[in-house]
Write an enzyme that holds these catalytic residues in place. Structure first.
Site, PDB file in Angstrom:
ATOM      1  N   THR A  44      38.852  20.256  66.691  1.00 21.55           N
ATOM      2  CA  THR A  44      37.867  21.688  66.940  1.00 21.55           C
ATOM      3  C   THR A  44      37.863  20.117  68.169  1.00 21.55           C
ATOM      4  OG1 THR A  44      38.512  22.718  65.615  1.00 21.55           O
ATOM      5  CG2 THR A  44      36.829  23.220  67.073  1.00 21.55           C
ATOM      6  N   TYR A 131      42.295  14.605  55.142  1.00 25.13           N
ATOM      7  CA  TYR A 131      42.603  15.138  56.210  1.00 25.13           C
ATOM      8  C   TYR A 131      43.959  15.806  56.554  1.00 25.13           C
ATOM      9  CZ  TYR A 131      41.841  18.471  60.059  1.00 25.13           C
ATOM     10  OH  TYR A 131      42.208  19.884  61.363  1.00 25.13           O
ATOM     11  N   LYS A 159      41.206  18.497  53.097  1.00 28.07           N
ATOM     12  CA  LYS A 159      41.095  19.239  53.111  1.00 28.07           C
ATOM     13  C   LYS A 159      42.391  19.572  53.623  1.00 28.07           C
ATOM     14  CE  LYS A 159      39.192  20.495  58.064  1.00 28.07           C
ATOM     15  NZ  LYS A 159      40.971  21.013  58.680  1.00 28.07           N
TER      16      LYS A 159
END
Length: 297
Positions: A44, A131, A159
């Site tokens: 993001t 990630y 994550k």
């Protein structure tokens, strides 16, 4: 810091560079809401579109304005050499942890991904969050690979992408991963539409896109799940189904949250790196109506 709500803000920019004032406003909003942590320069945060100097500047701004909220920063890059440099920048800036996806242009092999994490974790003195983001990296982690990486020094969290909608299947997914990793490593859910399912299934953290622009809304879901009130967490998430539908319609969450930040006067238009663009006029109108109808904040 790898539990609760980790809010992922935009990195507002135009073709002239970072919009530092808008970025600081977004960080301040998260501090006021008292999120559990802030992660800058995640997907993001458009990390892949920034120069090394811009990334270093953004993370220093985040640390400077985050107050007592822990800051994590994304350090993914195409070359291990650059990831190591970004890790050094992160530590020098005083962040509390780093986030790394196996970013690539050529699709990576499992042994190459392990080698990347091996090199970075041995160079770090702060915690790292793995990630797992196949939608952007095109790399799919196996639970076995997660287990191997989890044995490396300084790995603190994983994550994961979305979990199944069925609660029993979701819990089984989380438990299969936990069986491969040490007990001190937390598991965090991404994919905002299934975050409540993930938290209810035993995930420790929500690595949240909407948390970066609507932190109060995201905190309500997180706190309900943390309190063991799975029904309320699910209800609050299902109430946001029209927002999750917009994410799907417009190719993911980024364009929607960028437009949301614009509609709230937090950032200027444009705020994304070209060729990316926020929502068109019709999409913005629909989003604006949703923000008002749902009372997002």
């Amino acid at each position: 810091m790898f539990c609760g709500l980790s809010a992922f803000p935009l990195t507002p920019m135009n073709e002239r560079g970072l919009d530092e004032a808008a970025f600081v406003r977004l960080i301040g909003r998260l501090v006021t809401a008292n999120v559990d942590s802030i992660c800058v320069l995640g997907s993001t945060g458009n990390y892949a579109y920034l120069t090394m100097a811009e990334r270093a500047r953004a993370l220093r701004l985040a640390v400077e304005h985050a107050g007592n909220i822990p800051v994590m920063v994304g350090i993914g890059a195409l070359r291990t050499r650059d990831v190591l440099t970004l890790a050094e920048d992160a530590e020098a800036a005083g962040v509390s942890g780093v986030l790394m996806a196996p970013m690539s242009y050529q699709k990576l092999l499992p042994e190459e991904v392990f080698g990347l994490y091996e090199a970075i974790t041995h160079a770090l003195s702060i915690p790292l969050c793995v990630y797992d983001n196949p939608a952007t990296t095109q790399f799919v982690f196996s639970d076995e690979l997660h287990g191997q990486i989890a044995q490396l020094p300084n790995v603190a969290s994983i994550k994961i992408p979305g979990v199944p909608e069925d609660p029993l299947e979701a819990r089984s997914r989380v438990e299969r991963l936990r069986a491969q990793i040490p007990s001190h490593i937390t598991v965090g859910i991404s994919g905002d539409g299934c975050a409540a399912n993930g938290l209810n299934a035993g995930c420790d953290a929500w690595y949240s896109v909407i948390g970066g622009v609507f932190p109060t809304t995201a905190l309500a879901i997180t706190r309900a799940a943390q309190a063991g009130n799975a029904q309320e967490a699910t209800r609050l998430s299902e109430r946001l189904q029209p927002l999750w539908a917009l994410f799907s319609e417009f190719g993911g969450s980024l364009r929607v949250v960028a437009a949301a930040a614009q509609l709230q006067g937090l950032v200027e238009d444009p705020c994304l790196p070209l060729p990316l663009k926020a929502l068109n006029k019709e999409g913005r109108q629909r989003l604006g109506e949703l923000i008002d109808e749902l009372g997002l904040s």
